[in-house]
Write an enzyme that holds these catalytic residues in place. Structure first.
Site, mmCIF file in Angstrom:
data_model
loop_
_atom_site.group_PDB
_atom_site.id
_atom_site.type_symbol
_atom_site.label_atom_id
_atom_site.label_comp_id
_atom_site.label_asym_id
_atom_site.label_seq_id
_atom_site.Cartn_x
_atom_site.Cartn_y
_atom_site.Cartn_z
ATOM 1 N N SER A 117 2.801 -6.973 -5.022
ATOM 2 C CA SER A 117 3.453 -7.431 -5.516
ATOM 3 C C SER A 117 4.491 -6.287 -6.344
ATOM 4 O O SER A 117 4.456 -6.096 -5.609
ATOM 5 C CB SER A 117 2.388 -7.439 -7.745
ATOM 6 N N TYR A 141 -2.892 -3.974 -13.960
ATOM 7 C CA TYR A 141 -2.245 -5.147 -12.679
ATOM 8 C C TYR A 141 -1.746 -4.495 -11.306
ATOM 9 O O TYR A 141 -2.096 -4.570 -10.493
ATOM 10 C CB TYR A 141 -1.796 -6.344 -13.517
ATOM 11 N N LYS A 145 -2.614 -3.997 -7.324
ATOM 12 C CA LYS A 145 -2.120 -3.860 -5.816
ATOM 13 C C LYS A 145 -1.136 -2.900 -4.919
ATOM 14 O O LYS A 145 -2.075 -3.051 -4.073
ATOM 15 C CB LYS A 145 -1.201 -5.314 -6.202
HETATM 16 N N1 NAD Z 1 2.338 -15.624 -9.128
HETATM 17 C C1 NAD Z 1 2.821 -14.755 -9.100
HETATM 18 O O1 NAD Z 1 4.001 -15.040 -9.137
HETATM 19 C C2 NAD Z 1 2.697 -13.844 -7.998
HETATM 20 C C3 NAD Z 1 3.927 -12.546 -7.753
HETATM 21 C C4 NAD Z 1 3.112 -11.009 -7.021
HETATM 22 C C5 NAD Z 1 1.914 -11.124 -5.989
HETATM 23 N N2 NAD Z 1 1.155 -12.291 -6.854
HETATM 24 C C6 NAD Z 1 -0.646 -12.602 -6.100
HETATM 25 O O2 NAD Z 1 -0.539 -13.941 -5.824
HETATM 26 C C7 NAD Z 1 -2.208 -13.731 -5.685
HETATM 27 C C8 NAD Z 1 -2.077 -15.195 -5.642
HETATM 28 O O3 NAD Z 1 -1.637 -15.709 -7.624
HETATM 29 P P1 NAD Z 1 -1.656 -16.978 -8.333
HETATM 30 O O4 NAD Z 1 0.004 -17.186 -9.314
HETATM 31 O O5 NAD Z 1 -2.049 -17.899 -7.166
HETATM 32 O O6 NAD Z 1 -2.504 -17.540 -9.193
HETATM 33 P P2 NAD Z 1 -3.602 -17.702 -9.957
HETATM 34 O O7 NAD Z 1 -3.892 -17.346 -10.503
HETATM 35 O O8 NAD Z 1 -3.109 -19.274 -9.819
HETATM 36 O O9 NAD Z 1 -5.049 -17.809 -7.857
HETATM 37 C C9 NAD Z 1 -5.687 -16.664 -7.994
HETATM 38 C C10 NAD Z 1 -7.515 -17.643 -8.033
HETATM 39 O O10 NAD Z 1 -7.933 -16.111 -7.561
HETATM 40 C C11 NAD Z 1 -9.292 -17.015 -8.265
HETATM 41 N N3 NAD Z 1 -9.950 -15.079 -8.153
HETATM 42 C C12 NAD Z 1 -9.639 -14.567 -9.542
HETATM 43 N N4 NAD Z 1 -10.562 -13.461 -9.721
HETATM 44 C C13 NAD Z 1 -11.052 -13.577 -7.911
HETATM 45 C C14 NAD Z 1 -12.677 -13.540 -7.506
HETATM 46 N N5 NAD Z 1 -13.024 -12.587 -7.596
HETATM 47 N N6 NAD Z 1 -13.366 -14.406 -6.672
HETATM 48 C C15 NAD Z 1 -13.276 -15.590 -6.171
HETATM 49 N N7 NAD Z 1 -11.761 -16.048 -6.610
HETATM 50 C C16 NAD Z 1 -11.293 -15.308 -7.582
HETATM 51 C C17 NAD Z 1 -8.820 -17.509 -9.438
HETATM 52 O O11 NAD Z 1 -9.672 -18.522 -10.055
HETATM 53 C C18 NAD Z 1 -7.311 -18.554 -8.540
HETATM 54 O O12 NAD Z 1 -7.427 -19.445 -8.104
HETATM 55 C C19 NAD Z 1 -2.853 -13.279 -6.409
HETATM 56 O O13 NAD Z 1 -3.788 -11.387 -5.837
HETATM 57 C C20 NAD Z 1 -1.405 -12.120 -7.264
HETATM 58 O O14 NAD Z 1 -2.242 -10.850 -8.047
HETATM 59 C C21 NAD Z 1 1.202 -13.391 -7.643
#
Ligand code: NAD
Length: 323
Positions: A117, A141, A145
């Site tokens: 991130s 958070y 990361k």
């Molecule tokens: N959306 C953004 O803008 C953004 C930006 C930077 C980084 N990220 C990273 O991208 C990844 C996906 O983010 P997103 O926006 O799709 O979030 P999201 O919450 O939609 O997806 C995360 C998924 O991980 C699953 N999950 C969480 N903990 C878990 C566990 N212990 N075991 C199994 N599954 C688990 C959740 O059920 C969910 O489906 C994350 O790692 C997040 O930190 C997202």
């Protein structure tokens, strides 16, 4: 064609990654505990409902599906929640990643792409941030990361893995085909919340802080279309061994909360009542990517970078009847 385990594959970005992998001829297997994701978002392959903290289940899934690469997106993602519940974030995100890496070693899987991130960067840094910008994660958070990048680097050195951390800026939009919805998966994001407010009226939308040192006082974010993010994962899969270890994914354009509100009004034709609320803990004023490395190393650049495209795709995919 590769068998790819996508942890977090029922989440917002993960569902789009699964779709992009399937489109490119790979076989995605979603692995998700459904704590935040939705079963209905998994459309491009099988779903293993399980937790990344369950190393035995991970190893079993890696072996059973003959997995060749892991895309590790599972995690808790809400900055202000992590400030209130740091231990939960470190256990889920960091210990969860350690289990993924251990399971890969057990099952002899050698490649991993990791969701990192832009929050790892120093909020005081000015201008567009490239991968050499100074690091100063400002929330549990963000630190989780940075920590997962470190533990992955160490595991890769020990076990001979190829790895890549993709540092996303703010993922937004939705599948332009309308198959996957941003609103399906998480209800704390700016654009889905604005679209709900536009569709339903009701209580005024809360702008959380209008006293930031920005052009209109509200936070500025680099929005990157989720389908563009997904495409970068597919591009990475083919050449992961020869890539730099950390690559930013952003559009290079920043939009303030008020500019995003204006785009929602333009796209939906509806005005949104607003009220100003205090700042949220953990939020920073401005974050914009320099994603030059993604272009040179991955051959990637965002295709749907305008805010109107991003908002229009999210608006077209809305399905909130069951909220
Ligand atoms: N959306 C953004 O803008 C953004 C930006 C930077 C980084 N990220 C990273 O991208 C990844 C996906 O983010 P997103 O926006 O799709 O979030 P999201 O919450 O939609 O997806 C995360 C998924 O991980 C699953 N999950 C969480 N903990 C878990 C566990 N212990 N075991 C199994 N599954 C688990 C959740 O059920 C969910 O489906 C994350 O790692 C997040 O930190 C997202």
């Amino acid at each position: 064609m590769a068998n790819v385990l996508v942890t977090g594959g029922a989440g917002f970005v993960g569902a789009h990654v699964c779709k992009a992998l399937a489109r490119a001829g790979h076989r995605p297997i979603a692995f998700d505990n459904l704590s935040r994701g939705q079963r209905t978002a998994v459309k491009s392959g099988p779903l293993e409902v399980s937790d990344v903290l369950d190393r035995a289940a991970l190893t079993d899934a890696l072996r059973r599906h003959k997995i060749e690469a892991v895309m590790h997106l599972a995690g808790l993602t809400v900055v202000h929640e992590s400030v209130a519940e740091p231990a939960r974030y470190y256990v889920n995100n960091v210990a969860g990643t350690i289990d993924v890496l251990a399971a890969m070693a057990d099952a002899q899987v050698k490649s991993i792409v990791l969701s990192s991130s832009c929050t790892v960067y120093d909020d005081q840094a000015s201008g567009a941030l490239n991968e050499a910008a100074s690091l100063a994660p400002a929330s549990p958070y963000a630190l989780s990361k940075l920590m997962i990048e470190g533990v992955t680097a160490d595991a890769a050195a020990a076990h001979g893995f190829s790895w890549l951390a993709l540092r996303y800026f703010n993922a937004a939009g939705a599948d332009p085909d309308g198959e996957l919805s941003e609103a399906d998966v998480l209800k704390v994001r700016l654009i889905p919340n604005l679209l709900r407010a536009a569709a339903r009226g009701g209580a005024p939308f809360r702008i959380q802080g209008d006293d930031y040192p920005t052009r209109d006082g509200t936070c500025i974010r680099d929005l990157v279309h989720v389908s563009d993010l997904a495409a970068a994962h597919v591009a990475a899969l083919d050449r992961i061994a020869s890539l730099p270890k950390v690559i930013n994914l952003g559009s290079g354009r920043g939009y303030s909360v008020r500019e995003t509100l204006d785009a929602v009004a333009r796209v939906t034709g509806k005005s949104i009542a607003t009220e100003v609320a205090p700042r949220r803990p953990g939020d920073v004023a401005v974050r914009i990517a320099d994603a030059t490395l993604a272009t040179t190393a991955l051959g990637w650049s965002p295709r749907r970078a305008s805010i109107d495209d991003i908002v229009a795709d999210a608006w077209a995919s809305r399905r909130w009847d069951n909220d």
